[in-house]
Scaffold this motif. Sequence first.
Motif, mmCIF file in Angstrom:
data_model
loop_
_atom_site.group_PDB
_atom_site.id
_atom_site.type_symbol
_atom_site.label_atom_id
_atom_site.label_comp_id
_atom_site.label_asym_id
_atom_site.label_seq_id
_atom_site.Cartn_x
_atom_site.Cartn_y
_atom_site.Cartn_z
ATOM 1 N N LEU A 267 0.827 -1.204 0.000
ATOM 2 C CA LEU A 267 0.000 0.000 0.000
ATOM 3 C C LEU A 267 0.864 1.258 0.000
ATOM 4 O O LEU A 267 0.516 2.265 -0.637
ATOM 5 C CB LEU A 267 -0.940 0.000 1.195
ATOM 6 C CG LEU A 267 -1.919 -1.175 1.291
ATOM 7 C CD1 LEU A 267 -2.923 -0.942 2.415
ATOM 8 C CD2 LEU A 267 -2.647 -1.412 -0.019
ATOM 9 N N SER A 268 1.997 1.202 0.694
ATOM 10 C CA SER A 268 2.914 2.342 0.679
ATOM 11 C C SER A 268 3.471 2.577 -0.720
ATOM 12 O O SER A 268 3.572 3.722 -1.182
ATOM 13 C CB SER A 268 4.060 2.103 1.670
ATOM 14 O OG SER A 268 4.997 3.153 1.617
ATOM 15 N N GLU A 269 3.805 1.492 -1.401
ATOM 16 C CA GLU A 269 4.332 1.617 -2.762
ATOM 17 C C GLU A 269 3.277 2.156 -3.723
ATOM 18 O O GLU A 269 3.582 2.958 -4.610
ATOM 19 C CB GLU A 269 4.841 0.257 -3.248
ATOM 20 C CG GLU A 269 6.146 -0.177 -2.612
ATOM 21 C CD GLU A 269 7.304 0.730 -3.007
ATOM 22 O OE1 GLU A 269 7.660 0.765 -4.200
ATOM 23 O OE2 GLU A 269 7.831 1.428 -2.111
ATOM 24 N N THR A 270 2.036 1.724 -3.564
ATOM 25 C CA THR A 270 1.011 2.219 -4.489
ATOM 26 C C THR A 270 0.709 3.688 -4.232
ATOM 27 O O THR A 270 0.361 4.428 -5.160
ATOM 28 C CB THR A 270 -0.260 1.361 -4.430
ATOM 29 O OG1 THR A 270 -0.880 1.361 -5.723
ATOM 30 C CG2 THR A 270 -1.274 1.867 -3.407
ATOM 31 N N ARG A 271 0.869 4.147 -2.993
ATOM 32 C CA ARG A 271 0.655 5.564 -2.702
ATOM 33 C C ARG A 271 1.706 6.456 -3.350
ATOM 34 O O ARG A 271 1.504 7.674 -3.459
ATOM 35 C CB ARG A 271 0.612 5.800 -1.185
ATOM 36 C CG ARG A 271 -0.706 5.362 -0.539
ATOM 37 C CD ARG A 271 -0.742 5.776 0.919
ATOM 38 N NE ARG A 271 -0.505 7.192 1.074
ATOM 39 C CZ ARG A 271 -1.449 8.139 0.970
ATOM 40 N NH1 ARG A 271 -2.701 7.797 0.738
ATOM 41 N NH2 ARG A 271 -1.145 9.411 1.115
ATOM 42 N N ARG A 272 2.802 5.877 -3.801
ATOM 43 C CA ARG A 272 3.808 6.668 -4.518
ATOM 44 C C ARG A 272 3.227 7.242 -5.815
ATOM 45 O O ARG A 272 3.760 8.211 -6.363
ATOM 46 C CB ARG A 272 5.034 5.816 -4.833
ATOM 47 C CG ARG A 272 5.794 5.327 -3.614
ATOM 48 C CD ARG A 272 6.998 4.488 -4.013
ATOM 49 N NE ARG A 272 8.028 5.294 -4.635
ATOM 50 C CZ ARG A 272 9.057 4.787 -5.319
ATOM 51 N NH1 ARG A 272 9.138 3.479 -5.522
ATOM 52 N NH2 ARG A 272 9.962 5.589 -5.842
ATOM 53 N N MET A 273 2.145 6.651 -6.303
ATOM 54 C CA MET A 273 1.506 7.166 -7.505
ATOM 55 C C MET A 273 1.170 8.646 -7.355
ATOM 56 O O MET A 273 1.275 9.418 -8.320
ATOM 57 C CB MET A 273 0.238 6.366 -7.807
ATOM 58 C CG MET A 273 -0.503 6.795 -9.060
ATOM 59 S SD MET A 273 0.312 6.366 -10.608
ATOM 60 C CE MET A 273 -0.309 4.669 -10.814
ATOM 61 N N GLU A 274 0.768 9.057 -6.160
ATOM 62 C CA GLU A 274 0.433 10.464 -5.918
ATOM 63 C C GLU A 274 1.622 11.373 -6.241
ATOM 64 O O GLU A 274 1.489 12.371 -6.961
ATOM 65 C CB GLU A 274 0.006 10.658 -4.467
ATOM 66 C CG GLU A 274 -0.074 12.098 -3.993
ATOM 67 C CD GLU A 274 -1.158 12.899 -4.678
ATOM 68 O OE1 GLU A 274 -0.917 14.087 -4.982
ATOM 69 O OE2 GLU A 274 -2.245 12.347 -4.921
ATOM 70 N N GLY A 275 2.786 11.032 -5.708
ATOM 71 C CA GLY A 275 3.974 11.841 -5.963
ATOM 72 C C GLY A 275 4.409 11.799 -7.417
ATOM 73 O O GLY A 275 4.843 12.826 -7.973
ATOM 74 N N PHE A 276 4.296 10.636 -8.040
ATOM 75 C CA PHE A 276 4.672 10.518 -9.448
ATOM 76 C C PHE A 276 3.783 11.399 -10.325
ATOM 77 O O PHE A 276 4.263 12.101 -11.227
ATOM 78 C CB PHE A 276 4.574 9.062 -9.913
ATOM 79 C CG PHE A 276 5.552 8.127 -9.256
ATOM 80 C CD1 PHE A 276 6.742 8.582 -8.715
ATOM 81 C CD2 PHE A 276 5.276 6.770 -9.161
ATOM 82 C CE1 PHE A 276 7.650 7.723 -8.116
ATOM 83 C CE2 PHE A 276 6.165 5.893 -8.571
ATOM 84 C CZ PHE A 276 7.348 6.370 -8.038
ATOM 85 N N ILE A 277 2.473 11.355 -10.072
ATOM 86 C CA ILE A 277 1.564 12.173 -10.866
ATOM 87 C C ILE A 277 1.841 13.650 -10.626
ATOM 88 O O ILE A 277 1.932 14.450 -11.566
ATOM 89 C CB ILE A 277 0.101 11.826 -10.551
ATOM 90 C CG1 ILE A 277 -0.233 10.419 -11.068
ATOM 91 C CG2 ILE A 277 -0.843 12.854 -11.170
ATOM 92 C CD1 ILE A 277 -1.631 9.947 -10.732
ATOM 93 N N ALA A 278 1.999 14.039 -9.369
ATOM 94 C CA ALA A 278 2.235 15.448 -9.054
ATOM 95 C C ALA A 278 3.505 15.964 -9.730
ATOM 96 O O ALA A 278 3.520 17.090 -10.263
ATOM 97 C CB ALA A 278 2.320 15.639 -7.541
ATOM 98 N N ALA A 279 4.564 15.162 -9.721
ATOM 99 C CA ALA A 279 5.821 15.599 -10.333
ATOM 100 C C ALA A 279 5.682 15.750 -11.842
ATOM 101 O O ALA A 279 6.210 16.706 -12.441
ATOM 102 C CB ALA A 279 6.929 14.601 -9.999
ATOM 103 N N ASN A 280 4.974 14.839 -12.480
ATOM 104 C CA ASN A 280 4.772 14.931 -13.934
ATOM 105 C C ASN A 280 3.813 16.057 -14.296
ATOM 106 O O ASN A 280 4.009 16.748 -15.306
ATOM 107 C CB ASN A 280 4.274 13.595 -14.482
ATOM 108 C CG ASN A 280 5.383 12.576 -14.653
ATOM 109 O OD1 ASN A 280 6.100 12.565 -15.639
ATOM 110 N ND2 ASN A 280 5.547 11.707 -13.652
ATOM 111 N N VAL A 281 2.772 16.241 -13.479
ATOM 112 C CA VAL A 281 1.839 17.333 -13.738
ATOM 113 C C VAL A 281 2.547 18.680 -13.627
ATOM 114 O O VAL A 281 2.248 19.617 -14.388
ATOM 115 C CB VAL A 281 0.638 17.246 -12.782
ATOM 116 C CG1 VAL A 281 -0.157 18.548 -12.770
ATOM 117 C CG2 VAL A 281 -0.267 16.086 -13.179
ATOM 118 N N ALA A 282 3.504 18.792 -12.709
ATOM 119 C CA ALA A 282 4.274 20.037 -12.602
ATOM 120 C C ALA A 282 5.020 20.330 -13.896
ATOM 121 O O ALA A 282 5.094 21.488 -14.333
ATOM 122 C CB ALA A 282 5.242 19.946 -11.425
#
Length: 515
Positions: free
Chosen positions: A286-301
């Motif tokens: 679950l911790s690894e899947t929550r990394r999706m939030e940071g990945f999306i935010a970094a790409n959206v930036a």
Amino acid sequence: MNKLRLCALAVCAAASTFATAQVGVTIDAGKPGPVISRYVYGQFAEHLGTGIYGGLWVGPDSTIPNTRGWRNDVVAALKALHVPLVRWPGGCFADQYHWRDGIGPRAQRPVRINTNWGGVDEDNAVGTHEFFDLVEQLGADAYVNGNLGTGTVREMSEWIEYMTADGTSSLARLRARNGHPAPYKVAFFGIGNEAWGCGGNMRPEQYADAYRRYATFLHPGGDTQFIAAGGHDEDTSWTDYLSQHIGGWGVRAHGISFHYYTSPGADKNGKYGAAGFDESRWIHTLSETRRMEGFIAANVAKLDAHDPQKKLMFAVDEWGTWYDAEEGSRPGFLQQQNSLRDALVAALNFNIFHAHADRVRMTSIAQMVNVLQAMVRTDGARMVLTPTYHVFRMYVPFQDAVSVPVTLAHNPLYTFGTDAIPAVSASAARGKDGKLYLALVNTNPRAAADVTVDVSGTAARGAAGSVLTAAAMDAHNTFAAPDAVRPAPFQAAARDGGLVLSLPAKSVVVVTVQE
């Protein structure tokens, strides 16, 4: 009410006795946000293992009930999910797929070797016409992935014309002779796949040049949106470079793709088990899947810096869990068990996608049937629905719903070993039916979470919906016990104009808020 549902409700009651978290959720229903595109709930069907052959396609002469080769039980189950989009034929397979191999009489189609997935024979029984028959049976739209790796510009251009041209061109007439006079609708078309890896081991600069060259010569007959093959995991360089360089005169670009698979990491025995895992593997997944939030935010930036008008979508067109293959399954078929843990992975990702609905306008989970985080598992004529399937069905009201802001207060961390994640995840939206929907996830497998919900600007009179949970972290459905994990009814009471909910340990809850 059957015995199974009584047991599920008993689990809810027992879990609430041991509630430890006191979480405040505020829904700002008066501030509508971007629409959560139905395409966020897309699916992926690749020529991989039994993901298509056997799992979906059995052929028109099969004793398994089917419609023109597509098995009726699986299609009916998927229709209940309101599947909005199917991506095909890959994946890595797309960059070795030559579309002319899959048209005309099936008995005359060439047999190729599927070098990406198991080295098995690919007889091309499922080609363009069969695929569009599937999406039409499902009521879905098509996301076709073109072959940039081993194909040519001419080949890709002619496939687009074959599928979408209206009129009397040679390719349109060929399509008609093969049984479909009317043009097909291709909602999305991917120009290559994973160019950084199986799609050609390119650098972003190389791929951007190839994209512009191919896209220049693609002239669909409809409103097809073109998706560029982007990056993966923490690498933002692809989004950064492509968002600046895939445009140009006569070049259409509507989105950049992204791939991320959730894995628990190896246990002390070097295993990435889909079942039989302990709590350390539960929380780490679950911790690894929550990394999706940071990945999306970094790409959206990156996108916001180069595309402030938000013309480009961020298409997470491969996501899901990746574990060790089931013991005894064929190497390269990526067949794995699907447990309650996978259901929570799906729900956590949905809540993340909703929070970025302005950019994340399409995703596709890997994959529909039998492969990786599948909706459905089959064995011959038998079929079973997975916990992930049930979460997709619970979240149907969020398709094309209008997102509304949600804030969480006093949300404790669920910790185990060196991992710590928020105990509760939430998302809310105003559905097409005008109703207010709330989705909640309790990640803690040992303790319930008491949640109070305040809907700003109105008084909530109650809430009703469904809950998905089970006694064991790795609970899963089998052909012998197909209902071991399934949703049960859930209700929440009103108090002082708000709601009080008790989320069972390790659960997903989706409710309609009564205003």
